[in-house]
Write a protein that holds these residues in place. Structure first.
Motif, PDB file in Angstrom:
ATOM      1  N   LYS A  47       1.170 100.265  91.390  1.00  0.00           N
ATOM      2  CA  LYS A  47       0.223  99.145  91.298  1.00  0.00           C
ATOM      3  C   LYS A  47       0.277  98.622  89.863  1.00  0.00           C
ATOM      4  CE  LYS A  47      -1.583  99.423  95.454  1.00  0.00           C
ATOM      5  NZ  LYS A  47      -2.693 100.243  95.838  1.00  0.00           N
ATOM      6  N   CYS A  48       0.138  97.310  89.708  1.00  0.00           N
ATOM      7  CA  CYS A  48       0.188  96.678  88.393  1.00  0.00           C
ATOM      8  C   CYS A  48      -0.969  97.180  87.520  1.00  0.00           C
ATOM      9  CB  CYS A  48       0.096  95.164  88.559  1.00  0.00           C
ATOM     10  SG  CYS A  48       0.033  94.260  87.007  1.00  0.00           S
ATOM     11  N   PRO A  49      -0.682  97.642  86.301  1.00  0.00           N
ATOM     12  CA  PRO A  49      -1.767  98.115  85.428  1.00  0.00           C
ATOM     13  C   PRO A  49      -2.660  96.988  84.913  1.00  0.00           C
ATOM     14  CG  PRO A  49       0.338  98.235  84.291  1.00  0.00           C
ATOM     15  CD  PRO A  49       0.631  97.816  85.701  1.00  0.00           C
ATOM     16  N   LYS A  50      -2.193  95.748  85.091  1.00  0.00           N
ATOM     17  CA  LYS A  50      -2.968  94.617  84.596  1.00  0.00           C
ATOM     18  C   LYS A  50      -3.875  94.030  85.676  1.00  0.00           C
ATOM     19  CE  LYS A  50      -2.262  90.546  81.726  1.00  0.00           C
ATOM     20  NZ  LYS A  50      -1.258  89.634  81.192  1.00  0.00           N
ATOM     21  N   CYS A  51      -3.318  93.793  86.885  1.00  0.00           N
ATOM     22  CA  CYS A  51      -4.121  93.126  87.922  1.00  0.00           C
ATOM     23  C   CYS A  51      -4.316  93.984  89.177  1.00  0.00           C
ATOM     24  CB  CYS A  51      -3.518  91.770  88.280  1.00  0.00           C
ATOM     25  SG  CYS A  51      -1.990  91.864  89.214  1.00  0.00           S
ATOM     26  N   GLY A  52      -3.639  95.135  89.251  1.00  0.00           N
ATOM     27  CA  GLY A  52      -3.870  96.064  90.358  1.00  0.00           C
ATOM     28  C   GLY A  52      -3.103  95.769  91.636  1.00  0.00           C
ATOM     29  N   LYS A  67       8.199  94.947  88.926  1.00  0.00           N
ATOM     30  CA  LYS A  67       7.632  93.623  88.680  1.00  0.00           C
ATOM     31  C   LYS A  67       6.409  93.438  89.565  1.00  0.00           C
ATOM     32  CE  LYS A  67       8.681  88.711  88.967  1.00  0.00           C
ATOM     33  NZ  LYS A  67       9.555  87.707  89.587  1.00  0.00           N
ATOM     34  N   CYS A  68       5.349  92.903  88.996  1.00  0.00           N
ATOM     35  CA  CYS A  68       4.121  92.678  89.764  1.00  0.00           C
ATOM     36  C   CYS A  68       4.319  91.534  90.749  1.00  0.00           C
ATOM     37  CB  CYS A  68       2.959  92.370  88.820  1.00  0.00           C
ATOM     38  SG  CYS A  68       1.420  92.065  89.726  1.00  0.00           S
ATOM     39  N   SER A  69       3.860  91.743  91.989  1.00  0.00           N
ATOM     40  CA  SER A  69       4.001  90.726  93.034  1.00  0.00           C
ATOM     41  C   SER A  69       3.014  89.576  92.827  1.00  0.00           C
ATOM     42  CB  SER A  69       3.775  91.357  94.402  1.00  0.00           C
ATOM     43  OG  SER A  69       2.486  91.959  94.442  1.00  0.00           O
ATOM     44  N   ALA A  70       2.000  89.781  91.989  1.00  0.00           N
ATOM     45  CA  ALA A  70       0.979  88.744  91.794  1.00  0.00           C
ATOM     46  C   ALA A  70       1.091  88.055  90.428  1.00  0.00           C
ATOM     47  CB  ALA A  70      -0.404  89.352  91.960  1.00  0.00           C
ATOM     48  N   CYS A  71       0.962  88.828  89.333  1.00  0.00           N
ATOM     49  CA  CYS A  71       0.945  88.200  88.003  1.00  0.00           C
ATOM     50  C   CYS A  71       2.337  88.098  87.387  1.00  0.00           C
ATOM     51  CB  CYS A  71      -0.016  88.936  87.064  1.00  0.00           C
ATOM     52  SG  CYS A  71       0.594  90.521  86.462  1.00  0.00           S
ATOM     53  N   GLU A  72       3.347  88.688  88.072  1.00  0.00           N
ATOM     54  CA  GLU A  72       4.749  88.622  87.665  1.00  0.00           C
ATOM     55  C   GLU A  72       5.036  89.317  86.332  1.00  0.00           C
ATOM     56  OE1 GLU A  72       6.097  84.571  88.179  1.00  0.00           O
ATOM     57  OE2 GLU A  72       6.157  84.887  90.349  1.00  0.00           O
TER      58      GLU A  72
HETATM   59 ZN    ZN Z   1      -0.129  92.135  87.971  1.00  0.00          ZN
END
Ligand code: ZN
Length: 100
Positions: A47-52, A67-72
């Protein structure tokens, strides 16, 4: 002279009991800590440490990065930055040399 209420033998067994209790408490604490780590891992793994949001593995040259699927955002594991730097050479090597 007042007599010691505890004999040496009683004191010995009382101290042994305290030591056993302390060891049991330490073991219990270690088990709890490991369980808490496992819960955190289950909650946050990939899970992205920035946006989860979920991370996806993508290739950057020969290196697989997350790579984050949301915030990239890109997230690198130990050694991945160096691997990319080594593969890429030029520009990044020069950029990173500024910080070393
Ligand atoms: Zn993210």
């Amino acid at each position: 002279m007042p007599k010691d209420p505890f004999s040496n033998e009683q004191t010995y067994f009382a101290l042994q009991e305290v030591e056993r209790t302390n060891l049991a408490a330490q073991e219990n604490q270690a088990i709890q800590l490991e369980a808490a780590r496992e819960r955190e891992k289950q909650l946050h793994f990939m899970k992205c440490p920035k946006c989860g949001q979920p991370l996806q593995e993508i290739s950057v040259g020969a290196v697989r990065v997350d790579k984050c699927s949301a915030c990239e955002g890109f997230w690198l594991e130990k050694g991945e930055l160096e691997a990319i730097q080594k593969e890429e050479g030029g520009f990044l090597a020069n950029l990173f040399s500024v910080f070393h």
